[in-house]
Scaffold this active site. Structure first.
Site, PDB file in Angstrom:
ATOM      1  CD  GLU A 127       6.322   2.267  -3.151  1.00 26.87           C
ATOM      2  OE1 GLU A 127       7.203   2.362  -4.026  1.00 26.87           O
ATOM      3  OE2 GLU A 127       5.137   2.555  -3.362  1.00 26.87           O
ATOM      4  N   GLY A 267       3.020  11.861  -1.589  1.00 26.91           N
ATOM      5  CA  GLY A 267       1.878  12.469  -2.250  1.00 26.91           C
ATOM      6  C   GLY A 267       0.688  11.542  -2.259  1.00 26.91           C
ATOM      7  CB  ALA A 268      -1.080   9.549  -3.782  1.00 23.15           C
ATOM      8  CD  GLU A 270       2.198   2.438  -6.106  1.00 23.10           C
ATOM      9  OE1 GLU A 270       3.221   1.797  -6.349  1.00 23.10           O
ATOM     10  OE2 GLU A 270       2.213   3.582  -5.595  1.00 23.10           O
ATOM     11  CG  ASN A 271      -1.745   1.156  -0.677  1.00 20.20           C
ATOM     12  OD1 ASN A 271      -0.608   0.840  -0.442  1.00 20.20           O
ATOM     13  ND2 ASN A 271      -2.281   2.299  -0.264  1.00 20.20           N
ATOM     14  CD  GLU A 304       0.039   7.377  -6.592  1.00 22.55           C
ATOM     15  OE1 GLU A 304       0.326   6.168  -6.485  1.00 22.55           O
ATOM     16  OE2 GLU A 304       0.908   8.271  -6.559  1.00 22.55           O
ATOM     17  CG  HIS A 307       1.730   3.120  -9.704  1.00 15.80           C
ATOM     18  ND1 HIS A 307       2.881   2.657 -10.280  1.00 15.80           N
ATOM     19  CD2 HIS A 307       2.077   4.261  -9.035  1.00 15.80           C
ATOM     20  CE1 HIS A 307       3.884   3.471  -9.978  1.00 15.80           C
ATOM     21  NE2 HIS A 307       3.419   4.461  -9.234  1.00 15.80           N
ATOM     22  CD  GLU A 326       6.736   5.133  -8.290  1.00 16.42           C
ATOM     23  OE1 GLU A 326       6.086   5.960  -8.968  1.00 16.42           O
ATOM     24  OE2 GLU A 326       6.236   4.530  -7.329  1.00 16.42           O
TER      25      GLU A 326
END
Length: 880
Positions: A127, A267-268, A270-271, A304, A307, A326
Site C-alpha cells: 500500500e 505503523g502496520a 492490514e494485508n 489493523e 480493516h 481509514e
C-alpha cells in the site's frame, strides 16, 4: 528511483479499467538479490471498458524476464516493456491467461516498498502502489482478484514462509529448499498482497468465532522476543470478540497472522490474513514499554484487525476514497479503546491528537479535504486529515442521525457492499437510507478543507426567563478553495445551572428539545425557556463536531464548568481554555492579572477530586502544549516567547500547588507488581504528571527525589517519566541518568528510540549539536525509519524552540537530512519535511529562514515525487 514530477491524478478523471484480473497465481522464488516472480493472471476485458483497448499494466523499476499469453511467448513487437509500464498492443478480445516473469533485488530496496529484505527477513509493503515494484499489474484498488501464492526459499534462510489467506500446501524440495502455497479465497486489490519469508519465532493461540469456527492465531517475531507478544495477542483476541459484538463482523479465514519487522515505513499494514507490523506496535514487557506503548499496541492491533471488514472485505474504488477505509477504521478503533479503557479519557486523548496534528494541517499549505480531488503522490495523503478528521466526520454523522440509525446504516453498508470497491457516496447513501434523511449537505465535510470556526454568543433575559444562543459558522480559504458553503455541524450541548446540574432543555413553548443544536446555515439562533437565572452554556460536548469554537464564556464561566460540567470532555476543555487564553496572552506580552492564580485554583479543584478518575485528572493537569498555544495564536508566532510563557506558568503552578502535588504522588502510587490495565495506568499517569509539575521549579531537593525515582523504578513507564523530568534540567544528574539509561538498554533499539527522541526534544541551545552528535551514535541508523523518526523527527516536531532557532540552523539541518534521505526512502523523507507545515504562521524572521530552507530543498535536482509534491505545496502561494 523516479525523479520526475508525478502527473496529477484527479478524481474527476476516474474511469473503470479496460481489463480486469479475476485470478492471480504467483510463484515467488526468494533470493537476497535476485528474487524471481512468475505472475499468471486470468485477464478479461472490462464490460464497461474501452473495447479493443491495449492492455496496460503498472510497473516501478522492473525488469521483464519473459511474457506469454495462454502459454505462448509474445513476439517482441506485440508488447512494450519499460521499468514503469507494460503494454500489450492488441490483447485477445476475450478472457486469456497472461504470464509475466520479473526479477527483483530485495536487498537493494531501501524504499521499503514492494518486496524488500529487513534484518534477513523478506517482507512486503504494497500500500499504496508497492505491488508494481514486484510484478507488472493493474495496481489500482478497484481491480479485485483471488490470489494463490507459492513461495519457495532456502529452508535454512527462511524456515517460515507466510502469505495471504489459508495455507493449502507445503513441503521440502531438493538442495535444502522448501515451499508453501497460500490461497486467499476473498477477492482483494493488489495493495493487500503480502508475503513474508525468514527465520522467525512464533507465538500461537486460537480464537473461536461466534459461529463456532476455530481460528489459528500467530505472532511472528525475532527469536528471543516471544515473551514480548502476550499483550498484543490478548489485544487481538479482544478485538475479534468486540468486532463481533459491536458491529456484527466475524473473521472469515482459518488463520490470522501478524509479523513484526524492524524496518517499516508505517505503523502496520492490514494485508488480508497476514498483518505486517512495525515491531514497536507489537513488542511489550513492563521493563521495555510504557503505558502509552501498551495503549498504542492495543489500538493499532485493533485498527489493523478491524480493516478485515472496513478496508479488505469492502475496499476503496480509488485512492481518493482512502478516508472510506481509514477514517472509518480509526473511528472503530477509537470506539474499541473507549470500551476497553475510560471513554472520557480516550476522547480527550483523541481530540488532543486531532488539534495538535490535524488542525495544524488544516491551517497550513498542506490543507486538503477529507476526500481530496487531486493528488500528485498518493503516499503523501496518508494524513491526519484522512485518518483523524475522517474519523471525526463519522462521529459527527453518528451524533447527527442518532445511535440507532447509525448502527442501521453500518449494517446496511456492510451487507450491501461486501466484496465491493466502494466510494464515500456509497457509504453516506446507506446512512441517508437508514436514517430517512437527506445528507447531501453533510457531504461537504468530505469536500471542503479547513477547520470550520463556530462563534457562540448568548443572552439571558431574567424577566422573560429565556436564554438565547446564537451560533455562526465561518470557513477560511484553504489551498484551492476560496468560496465555501455552510456545513452541517451537530453541536451537543447542555445548560448548567448554579447547582452544577443540567437544566431541562425547553423551547419557547415549553417543549422538550434534543440536546443537539444542528448548525446548518451561516447563522442560527435558538431560545430556551424556563431560566429565571442565567445558566452556563456547555457546547460541543464530547467534541461532537471537529470545529474551532469561540464562545463568550467568561473566565468565571470556564472555572465553573471545570468544576461542575456533567460532560467530562468539556470539564477538561474548560481548563484548557483557561490556560490557553492566559498563555496566548503571555506569549504576546499581554497577561491578565490573576490569570495564573485562576488556573492554579482550577487545578487545585482537579487534584482534590482526583480519586474519582485519576486518568482524567492526569489529562486535566497537563498544560496545553507549545503547539496548542501557537495554533491559537494563528500568526506571527515566536516559539521562544511561547516556550517562556508556558515555562513561567509551570513554575507558578509548581510553587502554588507544590504541597498538593507532593501529596498526590504519595496517595496514588500504584502498589504491587506492574499491570498495564487502564486503572493502574491512570494512577501512574497522574503520579507522573504531578511529578513533572512538582519538579518544574528545579529545586535541588525535588530533583533528587526524581533521580531516586528513576533509579528505583520497576517499570518503563515510571523510569522514563522520571528521566523525562530530569532531561528538562541541565546538569550532572541529567547526563548521568541519560548515560545509565543508554547502558541499561544498549542492545534494545526500540527503547533507545525513546532515548534518542527525549534528547532531541531538550529545549536548550545546545540540542542541535547534541542531535548532530547522536547521528554518529551506534544506537542510530540512518536507514531505519524508526531511528529517523525518533531523532530527526523528534527534533523537528517535538522541539519548537530549537527547530525554530532564530538563526535558521534547525531548518537547515532538517533540509539536509531530507535531501540526504530522499534517494533512499522518499516516503520517510517527505514525512520529515512536513515538520515545516506551519512555517507561514511564524514571525517574520523565522518565516524567511524557513522559506529559504524549503527553497533549498526545492532546488535539488532529481527529487522524488514524494518530496517534490510536499515542498511545492509548502511553497505555493496561499489560496492557490
Amino acid at each position: 528511483m523516479r525523479s520526475d514530477q508525478a502527473t496529477p491524478v484527479k478524481l474527476s478523471d476516474y474511469r473503470v479499467p479496460d481489463h480486469v484480473v479475476t485470478q492471480v497465481h504467483l510463484d515467488v522464488v526468494l533470493h537476497p538479490t535476485a528474487t524471481r516472480i512468475r505472475a499468471t493472471s486470468e485477464v478479461a476485458p472490462h464490460r464497461q471498458g474501452r473495447a479493443g483497448a491495449p492492455l496496460v499494466f503498472d510497473g516501478d523499476g522492473l525488469m521483464l524476464a519473459s511474457i506469454a499469453i495462454d502459454g505462448v511467448a509474445l513476439a517482441t513487437d506485440a508488447y512494450a516493456a519499460t521499468p514503469d509500464r507494460l503494454t500489450i498492443h492488441q490483447p485477445p478480445r476475450g478472457p486469456f491467461r497472461l504470464t509475466v516473469e520479473t526479477v527483483i533485488d530485495p536487498q537493494a530496496n531501501t524504499q521499503l516498498m514492494g518486496l524488500y529484505r529487513s534484518s534477513g527477513t523478506w517482507c512486503t509493503q504494497c500500500e499504496a502502489e508497492g505491488f508494481r515494484r514486484i510484478t507488472y499489474f493493474p495496481d489500482r484498488p478497484d481491480v479485485l482478484a483471488v490470489y494463490t501464492t507459492r513461495i519457495e526459499a532456502e529452508k535454512k534462510a527462511a524456515p517460515v514462509l507466510l502469505g495471504n489467506g489459508n495455507l493449502v500446501e507445503a513441503g521440502d524440495l531438493p538442495d535444502g529448499r522448501h515451499y508453501a502455497v497460500w490461497h486467499d479465497p476473498h477477492p482483494k486489490p493488489s495493495y493487500l498482497f503480502a508475503l513474508v519469508g525468514g527465520d522467525l519465532a512464533v507465538v500461537t493461540d486460537s480464537f473461536t468465532t461466534r459461529s463456532g469456527r476455530e481460528v489459528a492465531l500467530g505472532i511472528y517475531v525475532e527469536h528471543g522476543k516471544e515473551d514480548r507478544c502476550a499483550y498484543a495477542m490478548d489485544a487481538l483476541k479482544r478485538s475479534m470478540r468486540w468486532d463481533e459484538e459491536a458491529f456484527g463482523c466475524e473473521y472469515d479465514l482459518d488463520v490470522f497472522n501478524i509479523v513484526a519487522v524492524s524496518d517499516f515505513n508505517m505503523g502496520a499494514m492490514e494485508n488480508k490474513g497476514l498483518n505486517i507490523f512495525n515491531d514497536k506496535y507489537v513488542l511489550a514487557l513492563p521493563d521495555t514499554a510504557t503505558d502509552q506503548d501498551y495503549a498504542a499496541i492495543e489500538a493499532i492491533i485493533a485498527h489493523e484487525y478491524f480493516h478485515n471488514w472496513t478496508g479488505n472485505r469492502i475496499t476503496c474504488r480509488d485512492w481518493f476514497q482512502l478516508c472510506l477505509k481509514e477514517g472509518l477504521t480509526v473511528f472503530r478503533d477509537q470506539e474499541f479503546s473507549s470500551d476497553m479503557r475510560s471513554r472520557a479519557v480516550k476522547r480527550i486523548a483523541d481530540v488532543r491528537l486531532l488539534k495538535s496534528h490535524q488542525f495544524a494541517e488544516d491551517a497550513g499549505p498542506l490543507a486538503h479535504p477529507v476526500r481530496p480531488e487531486i493528488y500528485h503522490e498518493i503516499n503523501n495523503f496518508y494524513t491526519a486529515t484522512v485518518y483523524e478528521k475522517g474519523a471525526e466526520v463519522i462521529r459527527a454523522l453518528k451524533v447527527l442521525i442518532g445511535e440507532t440509525a447509525f448502527r442501521a446504516g453500518m449494517d446496511l453498508y456492510l451487507a450491501r457492499h461486501d466484496g465491493d470497491a466502494a466510494t464515500v457516496e456509497d457509504f453516506i447513501a446507506c446512512f441517508a437510507e437508514a436514517g430517512g434523511r437527506d445528507l447531501s449537505q453533510f457531504f461537504l465535510w468530505y469536500r471542503q478543507s479547513g477547520t470550520p470556526e463556530v462563534s457562540v454568543a448568548t443572552r439571558h433575559d431574567a424577566v422573560a426567563g429565556t436564554f438565547t444562543v446564537t451560533l455562526s459558522q465561518r470557513h477560511r480559504p484553504t489551498p484551492g478553495q476560496t468560496d465555501k458553503q455552510p456545513m452541517v455541524i451537530p453541536l451537543a450541548f447542555g445548560l448548567v445551572g448554579e447547582d452544577g446540574r443540567d437544566r431541562p432543555l425547553l423551547d419557547e413553548d415549553g417543549r422538550q428539545v434534543a440536546a443537539v443544536i444542528t448548525l446548518d446555515e451561516p447563522q442560527k439562533t435558538v431560545t430556551f425557556s424556563g431560566h429565571p437565572t442565567r445558566p452556563v452554556l456547555s457546547i460541543n460536548r464530547g467534541f461532537s463536531a471537529p470545529v474551532a469554537l469561540k464562545t463568550d464564556l467568561t473566565a468565571a464561566d470556564l472555572a465553573f464548568l471545570a468544576g461542575h460540567d456533567g460532560d467530562a470532555y468539556n470539564r477538561w476543555q474548560a481548563i484548557q481554555s483557561l490556560a490557553t487564553e492566559h498563555l496566548v496572552g503571555a506569549s504576546r506580552g499581554n497577561t491578565r492579572p490573576g490569570g495564573a492564580d485562576a488556573i492554579a485554583a482550577a487545578l487545585a479543584h482537579v487534584i482534590d477530586g482526583a480519586a474519582a478518575d485519576p486518568a482524567f485528572a492526569a489529562q486535566a493537569l497537563t498544560l496545553p502544549s507549545e503547539a496548542d498555544i501557537a495554533r491559537e495564536m494563528g500568526a506571527e508566532v515566536d516559539p521562544a516567547a511561547v516556550f517562556a510563557a508556558r515555562k513561567t506558568l509551570k513554575l507558578h503552578l509548581s510553587a502554588s500547588l507544590g504541597d498538593r502535588l507532593a501529596a498526590l504522588r504519595e496517595r496514588f502510587a500504584t502498589p504491587g507488581p506492574y499491570s498495564p490495565d487502564a486503572a493502574s495506568a491512570g494512577r501512574r499517569a497522574l503520579v507522573n504528571v504531578a511529578l513533572d509539575l512538582w519538579a518544574a521549579s528545579g529545586d535541588d531537593a525535588r530533583l533528587a527525589v526524581v533521580e531516586a525515582r528513576f533509579a528505583g523504578a520497576d517499570n518503563m513507564t515510571d523510569r522514563f517519566a522520571a528521566l523525562a523530568v530530569l532531561a528538562q534540567h541541565p546538569g550532572a544528574r541529567r547526563e548521568a541518568a541519560l548515560a545509565a539509561f543508554r547502558e541499561r538498554y544498549r542492545t534494545d533499539a526500540l527503547i533507545l528510540d525513546k532515548w534518542l527522541a527525549l534528547q532531541a526534544a531538550i529545549p536548550e541551545d545546545g540540542t542541535l549539536a547534541r542531535v548532530e552528535a547522536l547521528l554518529a551514535d551506534p544506537a542510530f541508523a540512518m536507514g531505519n525509519p524508526n531511528r529517523l523518526r525518533a531523532l530527526v523527527g523528534g527534533f523537528a516536531t517535538g522541539n519548537a524552540t530549537q527547530f525554530n532557532r532564530p538563526d535558521g540552523a534547525g531548518y537547515a539541518f532538517l533540509a539536509r537530512v531530507v535531501t540526504d534521505t530522499d534517494p533512499r526512502n522518499p516516503q520517510v523523507a517527505a514525512r520529515l519535511l512536513q515538520a515545516f507545515r506551519s512555517w507561514r504562521a511564524l514571525e517574520g524572521g523565522r518565516r524567511s529562514l524557513a522559506r529559504a530552507a524549503l527553497e533549498r530543498v526545492a532546488g535539488v535536482a532529481g527529487l522524488s515525487p514524494d518530496v517534490r509534491d510536499i515542498v511545492d505545496r509548502m511553497l505555493s502561494e496561499p489560496g492557490k
